[in-house]
Design a protein around this motif. Structure first.
Motif, PDB file in Angstrom:
ATOM      1  N   MET A  23      -3.101  29.477   9.430  1.00 33.52           N
ATOM      2  CA  MET A  23      -4.494  28.654   8.627  1.00 33.52           C
ATOM      3  C   MET A  23      -5.455  30.306   8.074  1.00 33.52           C
ATOM      4  N   LEU A  24      -5.432  30.093   6.975  1.00 39.09           N
ATOM      5  CA  LEU A  24      -6.491  30.850   6.423  1.00 39.09           C
ATOM      6  C   LEU A  24      -8.017  30.741   6.067  1.00 39.09           C
ATOM      7  N   ALA A  25      -8.644  31.608   6.512  1.00 36.79           N
ATOM      8  CA  ALA A  25      -9.785  31.975   7.392  1.00 36.79           C
ATOM      9  C   ALA A  25     -11.371  31.107   5.764  1.00 36.79           C
ATOM     10  N   PRO A  26     -10.494  30.501   4.757  1.00 34.97           N
ATOM     11  CA  PRO A  26     -10.974  29.175   4.144  1.00 34.97           C
ATOM     12  C   PRO A  26     -10.897  28.547   4.968  1.00 34.97           C
ATOM     13  N   GLU A  27      -9.515  28.358   5.294  1.00 35.65           N
ATOM     14  CA  GLU A  27      -9.423  26.314   5.641  1.00 35.65           C
ATOM     15  C   GLU A  27     -10.275  26.353   7.429  1.00 35.65           C
ATOM     16  N   ARG A  28     -10.453  27.551   8.047  1.00 41.03           N
ATOM     17  CA  ARG A  28     -10.617  27.609   9.409  1.00 41.03           C
ATOM     18  C   ARG A  28     -12.668  27.101   9.543  1.00 41.03           C
ATOM     19  N   GLN A  29     -13.352  28.133   8.533  1.00 44.43           N
ATOM     20  CA  GLN A  29     -14.656  27.904   7.935  1.00 44.43           C
ATOM     21  C   GLN A  29     -14.296  26.563   7.454  1.00 44.43           C
ATOM     22  N   ALA A  30     -14.329  26.160   6.572  1.00 47.39           N
ATOM     23  CA  ALA A  30     -14.175  24.597   6.046  1.00 47.39           C
ATOM     24  C   ALA A  30     -13.574  23.609   7.535  1.00 47.39           C
ATOM     25  N   ARG A  31     -13.442  23.814   8.586  1.00 45.47           N
ATOM     26  CA  ARG A  31     -12.984  22.829   9.095  1.00 45.47           C
ATOM     27  C   ARG A  31     -14.083  23.035  10.057  1.00 45.47           C
ATOM     28  N   ILE A  32     -14.555  24.052  10.349  1.00 49.86           N
ATOM     29  CA  ILE A  32     -16.160  24.477  10.897  1.00 49.86           C
ATOM     30  C   ILE A  32     -17.350  23.303  10.780  1.00 49.86           C
ATOM     31  N   LEU A  33     -17.290  23.686   9.066  1.00 48.76           N
ATOM     32  CA  LEU A  33     -18.446  23.299   8.641  1.00 48.76           C
ATOM     33  C   LEU A  33     -18.131  21.485   8.212  1.00 48.76           C
ATOM     34  N   ARG A  34     -16.311  21.472   8.532  1.00 50.02           N
ATOM     35  CA  ARG A  34     -16.330  19.570   8.599  1.00 50.02           C
ATOM     36  C   ARG A  34     -17.396  19.492   9.767  1.00 50.02           C
ATOM     37  N   GLU A  35     -16.601  20.085  10.748  1.00 50.98           N
ATOM     38  CA  GLU A  35     -17.262  19.538  12.712  1.00 50.98           C
ATOM     39  C   GLU A  35     -18.549  19.458  12.286  1.00 50.98           C
ATOM     40  N   LEU A  36     -19.399  20.444  11.705  1.00 52.97           N
ATOM     41  CA  LEU A  36     -20.712  20.545  11.872  1.00 52.97           C
ATOM     42  C   LEU A  36     -21.310  19.433  11.125  1.00 52.97           C
ATOM     43  N   GLN A  37     -20.459  18.617  10.108  1.00 56.38           N
ATOM     44  CA  GLN A  37     -21.065  17.435   9.255  1.00 56.38           C
ATOM     45  C   GLN A  37     -21.221  16.593  11.198  1.00 56.38           C
ATOM     46  N   LEU A  38     -20.855  16.896  11.146  1.00 56.75           N
ATOM     47  CA  LEU A  38     -20.013  15.408  12.816  1.00 56.75           C
ATOM     48  C   LEU A  38     -21.015  15.328  13.296  1.00 56.75           C
ATOM     49  N   HIS A  39     -21.421  17.212  13.898  1.00 54.39           N
ATOM     50  CA  HIS A  39     -22.081  17.070  14.928  1.00 54.39           C
ATOM     51  C   HIS A  39     -22.840  18.385  15.062  1.00 54.39           C
ATOM     52  N   GLU A  40     -23.872  18.117  15.389  1.00 46.94           N
ATOM     53  CA  GLU A  40     -24.774  18.893  15.313  1.00 46.94           C
ATOM     54  C   GLU A  40     -24.653  20.549  16.148  1.00 46.94           C
ATOM     55  N   ALA A  41     -23.697  20.941  17.196  1.00 42.23           N
ATOM     56  CA  ALA A  41     -23.000  22.254  16.709  1.00 42.23           C
ATOM     57  C   ALA A  41     -22.071  22.392  17.166  1.00 42.23           C
ATOM     58  N   VAL A  42     -20.816  23.395  17.523  1.00 43.78           N
ATOM     59  CA  VAL A  42     -19.454  23.312  17.804  1.00 43.78           C
ATOM     60  C   VAL A  42     -19.376  24.399  18.658  1.00 43.78           C
ATOM     61  N   ARG A  43     -18.373  24.447  20.058  1.00 43.51           N
ATOM     62  CA  ARG A  43     -18.286  25.170  20.430  1.00 43.51           C
ATOM     63  C   ARG A  43     -17.019  27.060  19.898  1.00 43.51           C
ATOM     64  N   VAL A  44     -17.510  27.326  19.874  1.00 45.50           N
ATOM     65  CA  VAL A  44     -16.004  28.410  20.059  1.00 45.50           C
ATOM     66  C   VAL A  44     -14.659  28.489  20.441  1.00 45.50           C
ATOM     67  N   ALA A  45     -14.745  27.631  21.821  1.00 46.83           N
ATOM     68  CA  ALA A  45     -13.491  27.573  22.442  1.00 46.83           C
ATOM     69  C   ALA A  45     -12.658  26.562  22.267  1.00 46.83           C
ATOM     70  N   ASP A  46     -13.992  25.364  21.604  1.00 42.99           N
ATOM     71  CA  ASP A  46     -13.249  24.395  21.163  1.00 42.99           C
ATOM     72  C   ASP A  46     -12.210  24.141  19.841  1.00 42.99           C
ATOM     73  N   VAL A  47     -12.815  24.882  18.765  1.00 44.04           N
ATOM     74  CA  VAL A  47     -12.919  24.671  18.026  1.00 44.04           C
ATOM     75  C   VAL A  47     -11.434  25.965  17.241  1.00 44.04           C
ATOM     76  N   ALA A  48     -11.441  27.564  18.495  1.00 41.21           N
ATOM     77  CA  ALA A  48     -10.263  28.055  18.620  1.00 41.21           C
ATOM     78  C   ALA A  48      -9.081  27.249  18.993  1.00 41.21           C
ATOM     79  N   ALA A  49      -8.964  26.384  20.242  1.00 40.20           N
ATOM     80  CA  ALA A  49      -7.859  25.187  20.748  1.00 40.20           C
ATOM     81  C   ALA A  49      -7.403  24.400  19.889  1.00 40.20           C
ATOM     82  N   ALA A  50      -8.459  24.206  19.129  1.00 40.68           N
ATOM     83  CA  ALA A  50      -8.004  22.628  18.256  1.00 40.68           C
ATOM     84  C   ALA A  50      -7.023  23.293  16.923  1.00 40.68           C
ATOM     85  N   LEU A  51      -7.736  24.924  16.395  1.00 40.06           N
ATOM     86  CA  LEU A  51      -6.725  25.549  15.057  1.00 40.06           C
ATOM     87  C   LEU A  51      -5.815  26.865  16.168  1.00 40.06           C
TER      88      LEU A  51
END
Length: 275
Positions: A1-29
């Protein structure tokens, strides 16, 4: 997965939640935590998220969040390719087209540029710097005319504001292909950028037929500023991940609701933007 795709995924999670954890995103991706930390640092540097210990926090409300063109380029790419292939079928030689800013309309321009010589006497009006550059470079022996509105540049590489609106007030187009940040059954088409919303409203007023290109993630999203009600839309083109409920609801509001099939063949290879 390219960096823009990962960053878009992080932003999408932030649209749904106030905060995200590094460990959770790393595991999901399925990437390293160090990779996600670098992505968050990039988002922080670009003013799209706030880096905190162990993760990231949302900087703005969903309605005001406007990721840039580069960050959105590879987001939902396969869906955009299918949507663009369907949209291309609506274009006829001799038409005057309008293409608004955005990455989905850019993919339509990619498809169009590959077969541009088939559409003689075509005129394209756009406020997208990316679309204008691509079509101009691919003109070749075609008789395509590209008209750029002018205006103030946005993160999505669109030109907006009073200059763009005045230009559009003096033009008439047969078809307008518009990308949007969100579609809502009651609030209609919306954008997080006030000036872009006003400019897109001018596109709506100057066209004979409005075609909205929106992947399945755009439904039931309300951004800050309203562009136009759904009653102004002639056609919506989306991808086959739109739920049956979404299809039924929005098909009742617009004359034509088109779903691009799974694995739709594109006129070109998938186009990913580079810096």
């Amino acid at each position: 997965m390219l960096a823009p795709e990962r960053q878009a995924r992080i932003l999408r999670e932030l649209q749904l939640h106030e905060a995200v954890r590094v460990a959770d995103v790393a595991a999901a991706l399925k990437v390293s935590e160090m990779t996600i930390r670098r992505d968050i640092e990039m988002l922080d540097a670009n003013g799209l998220a706030r880096k905190v210990h162990g993760g990231a926090m949302r900087l703005a409300r969903l309605s005001a969040l406007e990721p840039g063109f580069q960050l959105n380029a590879d987001k939902e790419l396969e869906a955009k390719l299918g949507i663009a292939a369907e949209a291309l079928k609506l274009i006829r030689p001799g038409m005057t087209l309008a293409l608004t800013g955005g990455t989905t309309t850019y993919q339509l321009a990619v498809h169009l540029s590959a077969v541009l010589e088939q559409f003689q006497e075509l005129t394209v009006v756009t406020n997208s710097l990316k679309v204008a550059e691509l079509l101009y470079q691919q003109q070749g022996s075609s008789s395509c005319t590209v008209i750029v509105t002018g205006g103030e540049r946005t993160p999505s590489e669109a030109l907006v504001g009073p200059v763009a609106r005045r230009a559009l007030q003096n033009l008439n187009t047969d078809l307008c292909f518009m990308g949007v940040h969100g579609l809502d059954a009651w609030r209609g088409l919306t954008s997080p950028n006030l000036l872009e919303a006003e400019t897109n409203a001018a596109f709506v007023e100057s066209t004979g037929r409005l075609v909205v290109l929106a992947d399945s993630t755009k439904f039931h999203v309300r951004s800050l500023a309203v562009i136009a009600p759904l009653s102004a839309v002639d056609t919506v083109i989306t991808d086959d991940r739109a739920s049956a409920a979404v299809r039924e609801e929005f098909a009742s509001h617009v004359p034509t609701f088109t779903v691009s099939p799974a694995g739709a063949k594109s006129a070109t290879n998938p186009t990913r933007m580079s810096s």
